[in-house]
Design an enzyme around this catalytic site. Sequence first.
Site, PDB file in Angstrom:
ATOM      1  N   HIS A 212      46.781  42.716  40.939  1.00 54.08           N
ATOM      2  CA  HIS A 212      46.372  42.709  39.493  1.00 54.08           C
ATOM      3  C   HIS A 212      44.944  42.587  39.535  1.00 54.08           C
ATOM      4  O   HIS A 212      44.420  41.591  40.325  1.00 54.08           O
ATOM      5  CB  HIS A 212      47.078  41.625  38.717  1.00 54.08           C
ATOM      6  CG  HIS A 212      46.228  41.390  37.508  1.00 54.08           C
ATOM      7  ND1 HIS A 212      45.705  42.346  36.330  1.00 54.08           N
ATOM      8  CD2 HIS A 212      45.915  40.291  36.675  1.00 54.08           C
ATOM      9  CE1 HIS A 212      45.284  41.551  35.365  1.00 54.08           C
ATOM     10  NE2 HIS A 212      45.362  40.388  35.968  1.00 54.08           N
TER      11      HIS A 212
ATOM     12  N   ASN B 278      39.096  42.709  33.712  1.00 54.09           N
ATOM     13  CA  ASN B 278      40.508  42.513  33.899  1.00 54.09           C
ATOM     14  C   ASN B 278      41.260  43.402  32.485  1.00 54.09           C
ATOM     15  O   ASN B 278      41.033  43.019  31.410  1.00 54.09           O
ATOM     16  CB  ASN B 278      40.739  41.011  33.787  1.00 54.09           C
ATOM     17  CG  ASN B 278      42.539  40.709  33.474  1.00 54.09           C
ATOM     18  OD1 ASN B 278      43.178  41.407  33.291  1.00 54.09           O
ATOM     19  ND2 ASN B 278      42.622  39.335  33.633  1.00 54.09           N
TER      20      ASN B 278
ATOM     21  N   CYS C 204      49.969  39.928  32.432  1.00 59.62           N
ATOM     22  CA  CYS C 204      49.295  40.803  33.364  1.00 59.62           C
ATOM     23  C   CYS C 204      50.410  41.321  34.459  1.00 59.62           C
ATOM     24  O   CYS C 204      49.846  42.080  35.421  1.00 59.62           O
ATOM     25  CB  CYS C 204      48.146  40.137  33.957  1.00 59.62           C
ATOM     26  SG  CYS C 204      46.878  39.538  32.703  1.00 59.62           S
TER      27      CYS C 204
END
Lengths: 309, 74
Positions: free
Chosen positions: A236, A266, A111
């Site tokens: 993020h 996500n 990520c």
Amino acid sequence: MVGKIKGTGSYTPQYRMDNNELSTMVETSDEWIRERTGVVARHIAKEETNSEMASKAGENAMKNAKVDPLEVDLVIVATNSPEVQIPSIACLVQDNLGLKNATCYDLVAACSGFVYAYNAGLSYIISKMYKCILVIGSEALSTIVDWSDRGTCILFGDGAGAVVLKEEEGNYYLPATHTDGSKHNSLKLYPKESPYVQMDGGEVFKFAVSKVPTVVEEVLEKNQVEKSEIKYYVLHQANKRIVESVAKRLKEPMEKFPMNVMEYGNTSAASVPILLDEINQKGMLEKGDKIVIAGFGGGLTWGASIITW
Amino acid sequence: MLEKVKEIIVENLGVEEADVKPESNFKEDLGADSLDLFELVMALEEEYGVEIPTEDLEKIATVNDVIEYIESHK
């Protein structure tokens, strides 16, 4: 010399799966998911592939930057979920968009991928190795998520975002990045164990909540930039609760933390550029604004960079 | 120690101080979910310099449990 973001673009799949639909697949509920993650829906690539999403996001960023395909001399795609192992997604993007003069490769940093890829792009421009770079974060996480594991499948979504970096006169900021390979088991996909992403949610939550504020403080201190100079923190989009906790620890108001995890879940390496494109398209950024981007995830990897718009 | 722990609980869980009693159960009485508990644990770890591993969290249900855990691991 600095690598300036000249344009942004994104693409998210047509298919929208809300929490109620997910509740028919695993034992969970809309309320449970919203309270713990903030996620209301995620978009799933039922028709699209990773490289198609990456190409569309890249095409949109090039249009926004008014860059000719032949001008692009490097393509970096940050991804963890390519539909092919060889070649890289970046090569497929090159072919789709006719970027005949570009060198192309993918970068894997979970990520944190987009933040790492942005840093790589910036350093190439500063060193004059490349001049016009397409940096993309793209994920088809639905292909590597266990749809029977309610601990993970509720979190993730698909999509792609991109920026065009071009050389320009000006100063750059040094990034702050870290990796802790000793925690490689916290968030992983080991094909010999399982074809799906496995995550120790509690450990990853604690890691994010403790390391993200620290790395943001670190990048600000390193460049002698004050928090009051930062317009937005583009983090993020892992979980609304993480963003809220980071804001609290940094003692910064929530208004400085744009979020879209509610709509997309996500999207790993794609979340930062999708959100950047969203706030750019909404006209929330003006020339000269300073923002911080921050990524964190499997590796463990984490990092933050300061960008002048 | 109870007073300081209470203060940290009030700050992290956003509950009223009067509701935080030694026998209060985090989940049932104070409305905390697992992520709230992680944040609370992190604040306690910072304050008291102890480490509360994730697997030990299951043993901690009440305010008293937390105080006992910290005292025996300091």
